[in-house]
Every structure is written in C-alpha cells, then in structure tokens.
Design an enzyme around this catalytic site. Structure first.
Site, PDB file in Angstrom:
ATOM      1  N   GLN A 173       1.080   3.311   2.199  1.00 29.11           N
ATOM      2  CA  GLN A 173       1.655   3.485   3.529  1.00 29.11           C
ATOM      3  C   GLN A 173       2.322   2.187   4.010  1.00 29.11           C
ATOM      4  O   GLN A 173       2.375   1.901   5.206  1.00 29.11           O
ATOM      5  CB  GLN A 173       0.583   3.930   4.530  1.00 29.11           C
ATOM      6  CG  GLN A 173       0.075   5.336   4.291  1.00 29.11           C
ATOM      7  CD  GLN A 173       1.173   6.378   4.475  1.00 29.11           C
ATOM      8  OE1 GLN A 173       2.115   6.178   5.229  1.00 29.11           O
ATOM      9  NE2 GLN A 173       1.044   7.506   3.790  1.00 29.11           N
ATOM     10  N   SER A 174       2.891   1.431   3.095  1.00 31.90           N
ATOM     11  CA  SER A 174       3.465   0.126   3.411  1.00 31.90           C
ATOM     12  C   SER A 174       4.742   0.237   4.243  1.00 31.90           C
ATOM     13  O   SER A 174       5.740   0.814   3.805  1.00 31.90           O
ATOM     14  CB  SER A 174       3.766  -0.633   2.117  1.00 31.90           C
ATOM     15  OG  SER A 174       4.551  -1.764   2.377  1.00 31.90           O
ATOM     16  N   ASN A 175       4.707  -0.352   5.436  1.00 33.38           N
ATOM     17  CA  ASN A 175       5.926  -0.454   6.243  1.00 33.38           C
ATOM     18  C   ASN A 175       6.955  -1.338   5.556  1.00 33.38           C
ATOM     19  O   ASN A 175       8.157  -1.075   5.606  1.00 33.38           O
ATOM     20  CB  ASN A 175       5.596  -1.054   7.615  1.00 33.38           C
ATOM     21  CG  ASN A 175       4.563  -0.257   8.364  1.00 33.38           C
ATOM     22  OD1 ASN A 175       4.707   0.934   8.549  1.00 33.38           O
ATOM     23  ND2 ASN A 175       3.492  -0.925   8.793  1.00 33.38           N
ATOM     24  N   GLY A 205       0.814  -1.205   0.000  1.00 32.82           N
ATOM     25  CA  GLY A 205       0.000   0.000   0.000  1.00 32.82           C
ATOM     26  C   GLY A 205       0.851   1.259   0.000  1.00 32.82           C
ATOM     27  O   GLY A 205       2.069   1.206   0.213  1.00 32.82           O
ATOM     28  N   CYS A 238       7.444  -1.747   2.347  1.00 30.18           N
ATOM     29  CA  CYS A 238       8.121  -1.018   1.269  1.00 30.18           C
ATOM     30  C   CYS A 238       9.147  -0.040   1.837  1.00 30.18           C
ATOM     31  O   CYS A 238      10.248   0.106   1.290  1.00 30.18           O
ATOM     32  CB  CYS A 238       7.094  -0.297   0.402  1.00 30.18           C
ATOM     33  SG  CYS A 238       6.116  -1.405  -0.650  1.00 30.18           S
TER      34      CYS A 238
END
Length: 341
Positions: free
Chosen positions: A76-78, A74, A80
């Site tokens: 807001q992907s941690n 997403g 990534c």
C-alpha cells in the site's frame, strides 16, 4: 534561503499547496490554533508528500538518461503509487518491488470473504490502473532495496537504463523537495502574518522531516519540527533523521544543523508500521467530523494522534499556532477499512 533553481527539477504541482486554519478542530481541542499544510493536494495521482521529492528525483533520473524507474515499498505504498504516476507522466517504465502487509497478529492478512487478496484495493489497485510494468510482492521483512538493485541489474542486461529510487524517495535528492517546502511555508506564514510555534509532521523514512529541518535552518528559522514516528522508537528514528539532515546540509553547503533540531517522538506508532491503533482511529474520525478532511491510517492518522495527545498534555499554549503537515496517503484508508468497523 537556498537557491534550488540551479538544480534539475520537474514540476508536478501548480503553485503552493494550501495552508488552512482548522478552526473547529482547534475549538474542539481547546487550543492551540491548528493549521494544516495540504500536501495531500500535491500533483500526480491522488497527491501526497512524495510528489515534492519526485520533482527532484525524476529530474535527476532524466539527467542521467534513465528510461526505467525501479523502486520499493509496501503493498500500500504511497511512494510507489506516485513514482509510478510520475513514470506515466514522463513516458518511463516503472517496476515495483513490494512487501506484504501484516495483520495485528503479525501474520499476513488473509483474503476477504470473496477470495480477493487483501492488497487488491487502495494503492495496490492504483498500481494496476496505472499499469506498473512489473510488481513483485515479497514476504514481510524482505530486503526490498537489495532486490530492487538486483532487478535493476536484470533490466540493464536487457538493454534498459534503470534508475533506482530508495524507499520513500528519502535520500538527499528527494529531501530537497521539503527544503523547498520549508521555504514555501515561511512565505505563507509571512503572507498571513502567522507566528508559528511548531510544525508537526509524520516521520517515517525521514526525507520529509529532514528536508523541512534543513530548509528552515537554511532560512535562519528556529521553528521546531516535531516528528511523530510511524514505525520506530525515538531511539531508533532520530539517528535516521540526523544523518539525512547532515547529508542535506552538506549537499547544500549549509552550516551544521544542531542535533536537537531532529526530534522524532516514538510513542504513537503502536505495535508496528501500518498497524492500527485506537488513537489513530480517533484522530481520523475527529479530523473528518470537525473539518471534513480525510487522513490516512499509516502516516497522518498516527501523526494526528500524536498531535492530539501533545495538545491534551499541555505541550502547547492555547494561543500557539501549530502547523500540521498532511502528507497524503488517503488511498490507503480504503485498504484498512476494517480498523474503523
């Protein structure tokens, strides 16, 4: 115990993460005794559970001669954020395939009053600061891994050697990070003489939970891992956990893990992934105001809401010791500040 030292591994954290007793929270809830495993304090930018997975995934990428990472999640992907941070540490390119967030009404989140796209805060801001080599934002519901695989092919045609990491880093290689964490936890329990009745953890892409289950099984420990699902019903989540547990056990040549070791409770994710719930808001405030510990609204906030509800239901005895895994993700708190207004 299994010996993971024979496998390729990078190291991004100095020593074990802390195991802390949440005395004020335990008192507030009237028992059990709640402890927290501070995997929000793992190495790489702003920490979080994906760091443990990436120690094995990045080592595997380097062993295959990769010069480029491609992954997905997403906006807001941690995962990534931490994959990109590891790439910066290792001198690799990193390309991100992202999915837009939805609001509680199911529509894309509108820009704020200043006209800023909603994703330009939290982890998405960090993607920019860390210098992602490319970011693509696709409509919610897109097949991100199909696009990541396609992008890897495009990069290969340009002469790069890409390595694709799945969403959440949740495959057998990534789950080894939490096989290692299970062993770390058992050593910490022994060091302080702690008799633990349950471990409670967020359950999303299932790599963390599957690794913990397999790691405890390998050590002969019967401590249950209670997964609190952040995006799926129990019926949908548990097969994902079981499949990955079985794959990890097979990879490590472990005896078959009993099916009932894979528990993912589906009563706490609300209307969908990353969508706030009143119980999550209460849990985040309670941890902050009793212990000064920040949780994130997507994973640990919902998992803590589940833990609190289980306590109130009388699931645990007042003198039980319950360990909560803080999987990190705090930068996402700032992207969803409206939930706390």
């Amino acid at each position: 115990m299994v010996d993971l030292n024979t496998l390729p591994r990078r190291r991004y954290t100095n020593g074990p993460t802390a195991l802390e007793h949440l005395e004020r929270l335990s008192t507030q809830l009237g028992g059990p005794q709640i402890w927290i495993k501070r995997d929000d304090q793992l190495g790489l930018t702003q920490g979080g559970n994906k760091t443990r997975k990436l120690e094995f995934l990045i080592a595997d990428a380097l062993a295959q001669g990769a010069d480029t990472l491609v992954t997905a999640g997403g906006v807001q992907s941690n995962h990534c954020r931490l994959t990109l941070s590891a790439a910066r540490r290792e001198g690799l390119e990193c390309h991100l395939v992202l999915e837009e967030d939805l609001g509680s009404d199911g529509a894309p989140i509108p820009a704020d009053a200043g006209g800023n796209p909603p994703e330009h805060t939290g982890n998405f801001l960090l993607f920019d600061l860390l210098g992602a080599d490319s970011t693509e934002v696709h409509p919610n519901g897109s097949d991100l891994i199909a696009r990541a695989t396609e992008l890897a092919g495009e990069l290969e045609a340009q002469g790069r050697n890409p390595y694709v990491i799945p969403v959440g880093g949740s495959n057998v290689i990534g789950a080894l990070g939490y096989v290692d964490c299970a062993q770390e936890l058992l050593a910490q329990f022994a060091e302080v003489g702690l008799d633990v009745s349950s471990i409670v953890a967020p359950s999303g892409s299932a790599g963390m939970q599957a690794g913990l289950v397999a790691g405890l099984h390998a050590a002969g420990s019967l401590i249950p891992v209670v997964g609190i699902n952040v995006s799926r019903t129990q019926e949908d989540q548990e097969p994902k956990i079981v499949n990955l547990v079985d794959e990890v056990a097979s990879f490590l040549h472990l005896p078959l893990v009993p099916r009932d070791r894979s528990l993912g409770l589906g009563d706490y994710f609300g209307t969908g992934y990353a969508l706030p719930t009143p119980e999550m808001v209460e849990a985040v405030r309670l941890f902050a105001q009793t212990q000064g510990i920040l949780l994130d609204p997507v994973y640990t906030g919902k998992a803590a809401a589940g833990l609190i509800d289980l306590v109130r239901q009388g699931r645990f005895e007042s003198d039980d010791n319950v360990v909560f895994i803080h999987s990190g993700g705090v930068p996402g708190l700032y992207a969803r500040a409206g939930a706390f207004a």
